[in-house]
Design a protein around this motif. Structure first.
Motif, PDB file in Angstrom:
ATOM      1  N   MET A  39      54.247  31.736  69.217  1.00  0.00           N
ATOM      2  CA  MET A  39      53.091  31.045  68.518  1.00  0.00           C
ATOM      3  C   MET A  39      52.966  31.473  67.022  1.00  0.00           C
ATOM      4  O   MET A  39      52.692  30.504  66.060  1.00  0.00           O
ATOM      5  CB  MET A  39      51.857  31.569  69.403  1.00  0.00           C
ATOM      6  CG  MET A  39      51.770  30.694  70.612  1.00  0.00           C
ATOM      7  SD  MET A  39      50.066  30.859  71.401  1.00  0.00           S
ATOM      8  CE  MET A  39      50.038  32.799  71.801  1.00  0.00           C
ATOM      9  N   LYS A  50      50.178  27.384  72.706  1.00  0.00           N
ATOM     10  CA  LYS A  50      48.775  27.796  72.242  1.00  0.00           C
ATOM     11  C   LYS A  50      48.017  26.695  72.539  1.00  0.00           C
ATOM     12  O   LYS A  50      46.749  26.900  72.653  1.00  0.00           O
ATOM     13  CB  LYS A  50      49.104  27.750  70.475  1.00  0.00           C
ATOM     14  CG  LYS A  50      47.940  28.234  69.939  1.00  0.00           C
ATOM     15  CD  LYS A  50      48.061  28.546  68.597  1.00  0.00           C
ATOM     16  CE  LYS A  50      47.088  29.037  67.575  1.00  0.00           C
ATOM     17  NZ  LYS A  50      45.796  28.528  67.598  1.00  0.00           N
ATOM     18  N   SER A  51      48.397  25.447  72.594  1.00  0.00           N
ATOM     19  CA  SER A  51      47.117  24.369  73.065  1.00  0.00           C
ATOM     20  C   SER A  51      46.752  24.598  74.043  1.00  0.00           C
ATOM     21  O   SER A  51      45.449  24.412  74.415  1.00  0.00           O
ATOM     22  CB  SER A  51      48.116  23.116  72.944  1.00  0.00           C
ATOM     23  OG  SER A  51      48.715  22.725  73.998  1.00  0.00           O
ATOM     24  N   ILE A  53      46.496  27.710  75.776  1.00  0.00           N
ATOM     25  CA  ILE A  53      45.790  29.115  75.949  1.00  0.00           C
ATOM     26  C   ILE A  53      44.662  28.906  75.027  1.00  0.00           C
ATOM     27  O   ILE A  53      43.636  29.465  75.599  1.00  0.00           O
ATOM     28  CB  ILE A  53      46.637  30.215  75.173  1.00  0.00           C
ATOM     29  CG1 ILE A  53      48.067  30.408  75.717  1.00  0.00           C
ATOM     30  CG2 ILE A  53      45.785  31.219  74.755  1.00  0.00           C
ATOM     31  CD1 ILE A  53      49.165  30.997  75.231  1.00  0.00           C
ATOM     32  N   ASP A  54      44.330  28.116  73.881  1.00  0.00           N
ATOM     33  CA  ASP A  54      43.353  27.837  73.288  1.00  0.00           C
ATOM     34  C   ASP A  54      42.173  27.071  74.098  1.00  0.00           C
ATOM     35  O   ASP A  54      40.962  27.336  74.001  1.00  0.00           O
ATOM     36  CB  ASP A  54      43.524  27.167  71.990  1.00  0.00           C
ATOM     37  CG  ASP A  54      44.273  27.792  70.788  1.00  0.00           C
ATOM     38  OD1 ASP A  54      44.278  28.953  71.050  1.00  0.00           O
ATOM     39  OD2 ASP A  54      44.814  27.158  69.948  1.00  0.00           O
ATOM     40  N   GLN A  55      42.637  26.469  75.195  1.00  0.00           N
ATOM     41  CA  GLN A  55      41.741  25.850  75.861  1.00  0.00           C
ATOM     42  C   GLN A  55      41.508  26.465  77.056  1.00  0.00           C
ATOM     43  O   GLN A  55      40.669  25.971  77.872  1.00  0.00           O
ATOM     44  CB  GLN A  55      42.137  24.508  76.398  1.00  0.00           C
ATOM     45  CG  GLN A  55      42.233  23.294  75.283  1.00  0.00           C
ATOM     46  CD  GLN A  55      43.090  22.154  75.424  1.00  0.00           C
ATOM     47  OE1 GLN A  55      42.851  21.495  76.751  1.00  0.00           O
ATOM     48  NE2 GLN A  55      43.931  21.850  75.019  1.00  0.00           N
TER      49      GLN A  55
END
Length: 218
Positions: A39, A50-51, A53-55
């Protein structure tokens, strides 16, 4: 040399990982480190992870597998070998790792599984308690109060446990991990690379057993 280090929470895996790295100079590759590296370097697969994990979502196996492949193809591992920690977590990931090793022309030499009886792990992991008055932290086995029932720091007599330190919570966590590990053990036993190590001994004794196994692979 390439290996996987397995062990339930509380089995002492972190300590043995450090000793293996010091002694054998392999690259310690943990799942968390791989995700952070991918990342921070903003690799395409790192951004994809990351997309999720961010959610607040779990990263799908195929993304995790791609991050592992990306990491295992790097020059430090090509030179020194790897010790995987936290991967594979399920049978599908184990099969993906076999494929990755074939594609990168690498060989998995050993799977070291540090085994400790579940009740001892529950005692280790659920032993932490905290002074309600001043927040001082103790452990019933490793760091008890000097006077039973009395906080060393403030003299208070009321203690509590955090929810995730409660024996029932710890037992549940261990059972989930055990269930995930069982197919992996079977898979690597069939591959002839699985080694069970008795972790219910002191740190040096555990490492002596691991060292004996690994030294025969050189």
């Amino acid at each position: 040399m390439n290996l996987i280090l397995m062990g339930l929470p509380g089995a002492g895996k972190g300590t043995q990982a450090e000793m293996i790295v010091d002694h054998y100079q392999v690259v310690h590759v943990s799942t968390g480190d791989m995700f952070r590296d991918a990342m921070s370097q903003q690799t395409p697969i790192g951004l994809k992870a990351k997309s999720f994990i961010d959610q607040g979502e779990l990263v799908p196996d195929e993304v995790t597998d791609a991050i592992v492949k990306e990491r295992l193809s790097q020059s430090d591992i090509q030179q020194s070998g790897y010790m995987l920690d936290g991967y594979p977590r399920n049978l599908e990931q184990a099969q993906a790792l076999t494929q990755i090793n074939q594609e990168l022309k690498q060989t998995l030499d050993a799977v070291i599984d540090i085994q400790v009886p579940t009740q001892i792990l529950i005692d280790r992991l659920s032993g932490r308690f905290i002074c309600r008055n001043c927040g001082a932290t103790y452990h019933k086995i490793n760091h008890p109060t000097k006077v039973p029932g009395t906080c060393d720091r403030c003299g208070g007599h009321e203690f509590y446990q955090r929810d995730d330190d409660q024996p029932a919570t710890v037992k549940n966590r261990l059972e989930v991990n055990l269930k995930m590990n069982t197919p992996l053990i079977d898979y690597y036993q069939k591959a002839g690379v699985y080694h069970e190590v008795d972790g219910n001994q002191n740190i040096d004794q555990v490492f002596q057993i691991i060292d004996k196994i690994l030294s025969q692979l050189h």
